[in-house]
Write a protein that holds these residues in place. Structure first.
Motif, PDB file in Angstrom:
ATOM      1  N   GLU A 133      -2.307   7.989   0.171  1.00  0.00           N
ATOM      2  CA  GLU A 133      -2.871   8.912   1.168  1.00  0.00           C
ATOM      3  C   GLU A 133      -4.379   9.047   1.008  1.00  0.00           C
ATOM      4  N   ASP A 134      -4.841   9.124  -0.233  1.00  0.00           N
ATOM      5  CA  ASP A 134      -6.284   9.215  -0.481  1.00  0.00           C
ATOM      6  C   ASP A 134      -6.991   7.927  -0.074  1.00  0.00           C
ATOM      7  N   LYS A 135      -6.348   6.802  -0.320  1.00  0.00           N
ATOM      8  CA  LYS A 135      -6.953   5.513   0.039  1.00  0.00           C
ATOM      9  C   LYS A 135      -7.087   5.385   1.556  1.00  0.00           C
ATOM     10  N   ILE A 136      -6.067   5.814   2.277  1.00  0.00           N
ATOM     11  CA  ILE A 136      -6.092   5.720   3.738  1.00  0.00           C
ATOM     12  C   ILE A 136      -7.046   6.755   4.332  1.00  0.00           C
ATOM     13  N   GLY A 137      -7.125   7.914   3.710  1.00  0.00           N
ATOM     14  CA  GLY A 137      -8.072   8.941   4.148  1.00  0.00           C
ATOM     15  C   GLY A 137      -7.857   9.366   5.584  1.00  0.00           C
ATOM     16  N   CYS A 138      -8.903   9.266   6.398  1.00  0.00           N
ATOM     17  CA  CYS A 138      -8.861   9.744   7.786  1.00  0.00           C
ATOM     18  C   CYS A 138      -8.051   8.834   8.703  1.00  0.00           C
ATOM     19  N   GLY A 139      -7.738   7.644   8.253  1.00  0.00           N
ATOM     20  CA  GLY A 139      -6.953   6.714   9.055  1.00  0.00           C
ATOM     21  C   GLY A 139      -7.271   5.278   8.708  1.00  0.00           C
ATOM     22  N   LEU A 140      -6.291   4.423   8.866  1.00  0.00           N
ATOM     23  CA  LEU A 140      -6.429   3.024   8.508  1.00  0.00           C
ATOM     24  C   LEU A 140      -6.721   2.189   9.751  1.00  0.00           C
ATOM     25  N   GLN A 141      -7.816   1.480   9.710  1.00  0.00           N
ATOM     26  CA  GLN A 141      -8.179   0.594  10.817  1.00  0.00           C
ATOM     27  C   GLN A 141      -7.707  -0.828  10.543  1.00  0.00           C
ATOM     28  N   ALA A 142      -7.880  -1.294   9.293  1.00  0.00           N
ATOM     29  CA  ALA A 142      -7.521  -2.671   8.952  1.00  0.00           C
ATOM     30  C   ALA A 142      -7.466  -2.821   7.439  1.00  0.00           C
ATOM     31  N   ILE A 143      -6.928  -3.962   7.002  1.00  0.00           N
ATOM     32  CA  ILE A 143      -6.948  -4.363   5.594  1.00  0.00           C
ATOM     33  C   ILE A 143      -7.830  -5.604   5.503  1.00  0.00           C
ATOM     34  N   MET A 144      -8.697  -5.622   4.502  1.00  0.00           N
ATOM     35  CA  MET A 144      -9.646  -6.718   4.340  1.00  0.00           C
ATOM     36  C   MET A 144      -9.567  -7.253   2.910  1.00  0.00           C
ATOM     37  N   VAL A 145      -9.859  -8.530   2.748  1.00  0.00           N
ATOM     38  CA  VAL A 145     -10.011  -9.143   1.432  1.00  0.00           C
ATOM     39  C   VAL A 145     -11.492  -9.448   1.252  1.00  0.00           C
ATOM     40  N   CYS A 154       0.243  -0.725  -7.069  1.00  0.00           N
ATOM     41  CA  CYS A 154       1.323  -0.664  -6.080  1.00  0.00           C
ATOM     42  C   CYS A 154       2.603  -1.259  -6.659  1.00  0.00           C
ATOM     43  N   LEU A 155       2.486  -2.415  -7.297  1.00  0.00           N
ATOM     44  CA  LEU A 155       3.657  -3.073  -7.879  1.00  0.00           C
ATOM     45  C   LEU A 155       4.282  -2.237  -8.986  1.00  0.00           C
ATOM     46  N   LEU A 156       3.454  -1.672  -9.849  1.00  0.00           N
ATOM     47  CA  LEU A 156       3.983  -0.844 -10.935  1.00  0.00           C
ATOM     48  C   LEU A 156       4.738   0.363 -10.388  1.00  0.00           C
ATOM     49  N   THR A 157       4.180   1.013  -9.386  1.00  0.00           N
ATOM     50  CA  THR A 157       4.843   2.172  -8.791  1.00  0.00           C
ATOM     51  C   THR A 157       6.151   1.762  -8.128  1.00  0.00           C
ATOM     52  N   TYR A 158       6.129   0.640  -7.419  1.00  0.00           N
ATOM     53  CA  TYR A 158       7.343   0.133  -6.775  1.00  0.00           C
ATOM     54  C   TYR A 158       8.443  -0.109  -7.811  1.00  0.00           C
ATOM     55  N   ILE A 159       8.109  -0.795  -8.873  1.00  0.00           N
ATOM     56  CA  ILE A 159       9.090  -1.110  -9.921  1.00  0.00           C
ATOM     57  C   ILE A 159       9.649   0.171 -10.526  1.00  0.00           C
ATOM     58  N   ARG A 160       8.781   1.122 -10.814  1.00  0.00           N
ATOM     59  CA  ARG A 160       9.230   2.376 -11.436  1.00  0.00           C
ATOM     60  C   ARG A 160      10.117   3.190 -10.503  1.00  0.00           C
ATOM     61  N   LYS A 161       9.832   3.165  -9.204  1.00  0.00           N
ATOM     62  CA  LYS A 161      10.651   3.926  -8.250  1.00  0.00           C
ATOM     63  C   LYS A 161      11.986   3.247  -7.964  1.00  0.00           C
ATOM     64  N   LYS A 162      11.964   1.937  -7.799  1.00  0.00           N
ATOM     65  CA  LYS A 162      13.173   1.212  -7.401  1.00  0.00           C
ATOM     66  C   LYS A 162      14.115   0.927  -8.564  1.00  0.00           C
ATOM     67  N   LEU A 180       0.822  -1.214   0.000  1.00  0.00           N
ATOM     68  CA  LEU A 180       0.000   0.000   0.000  1.00  0.00           C
ATOM     69  C   LEU A 180       0.857   1.265   0.000  1.00  0.00           C
ATOM     70  N   ALA A 181       1.997   1.217   0.639  1.00  0.00           N
ATOM     71  CA  ALA A 181       2.887   2.383   0.682  1.00  0.00           C
ATOM     72  C   ALA A 181       3.287   2.853  -0.714  1.00  0.00           C
ATOM     73  N   TYR A 182       3.227   1.966  -1.694  1.00  0.00           N
ATOM     74  CA  TYR A 182       3.617   2.309  -3.061  1.00  0.00           C
ATOM     75  C   TYR A 182       2.434   2.619  -3.972  1.00  0.00           C
ATOM     76  N   HIS A 183       1.234   2.597  -3.443  1.00  0.00           N
ATOM     77  CA  HIS A 183       0.085   2.958  -4.281  1.00  0.00           C
ATOM     78  C   HIS A 183       0.204   4.438  -4.631  1.00  0.00           C
ATOM     79  N   PRO A 184      -0.033   4.807  -5.901  1.00  0.00           N
ATOM     80  CA  PRO A 184       0.126   6.215  -6.281  1.00  0.00           C
ATOM     81  C   PRO A 184      -0.824   7.165  -5.547  1.00  0.00           C
ATOM     82  N   HIS A 185      -1.899   6.634  -4.971  1.00  0.00           N
ATOM     83  CA  HIS A 185      -2.848   7.460  -4.220  1.00  0.00           C
ATOM     84  C   HIS A 185      -3.045   6.907  -2.805  1.00  0.00           C
TER      85      HIS A 185
END
Length: 97
Positions: free
Chosen positions: A26-38, A67-75, A19-24
């Motif tokens: 901060e917007d996804k987390i919004g007011c705060g992250l409680q959990a990740i769900m599938v 997330c993976l695409l952003t990670y690859i492009r940054k690293k 999630l740290a590498y998702h291009p958005h």
């Protein structure tokens, strides 16, 4: 199982390594992250997705592929586009734009 939150160890991994590498992120987390769900995506019912459960009770899906695409492009900026072109399906790349 669909609709279940990840255990804390898996959740921490997803947050820090994906999630740290998702291009958005901060917007996804919004007011705060409680959990990740599938769960199944409400619009694309054949797809299982990762969702951010927010502290205000809201939730939103996020694309692990973005997330993976952003990670690859940054690293690996020198090799990223060639690697992506070779290893990601064209249909996926079109849908992520």
């Amino acid at each position: 199982m669909d609709g279940e939150e990840l255990n804390k160890e898996d959740e921490e991994f997803i947050i820090l390594k994906l999630l740290a590498y998702h291009p958005h992120a901060e917007d996804k987390i919004g007011c705060g992250l409680q959990a990740i769900m599938v769960d199944k995506h409400p619009q694309f019912t054949q797809s299982r997705c990762l969702f951010v459960l927010r502290t205000d009770g809201g939730w939103i899906d996020f694309s692990y592929q973005k997330c993976l695409l952003t990670y690859i492009r940054k690293k690996y900026p020198s090799y990223a586009e060639r690697f992506i072109k070779e290893h990601f399906k064209r249909s996926i790349l079109k849908s992520l734009k």
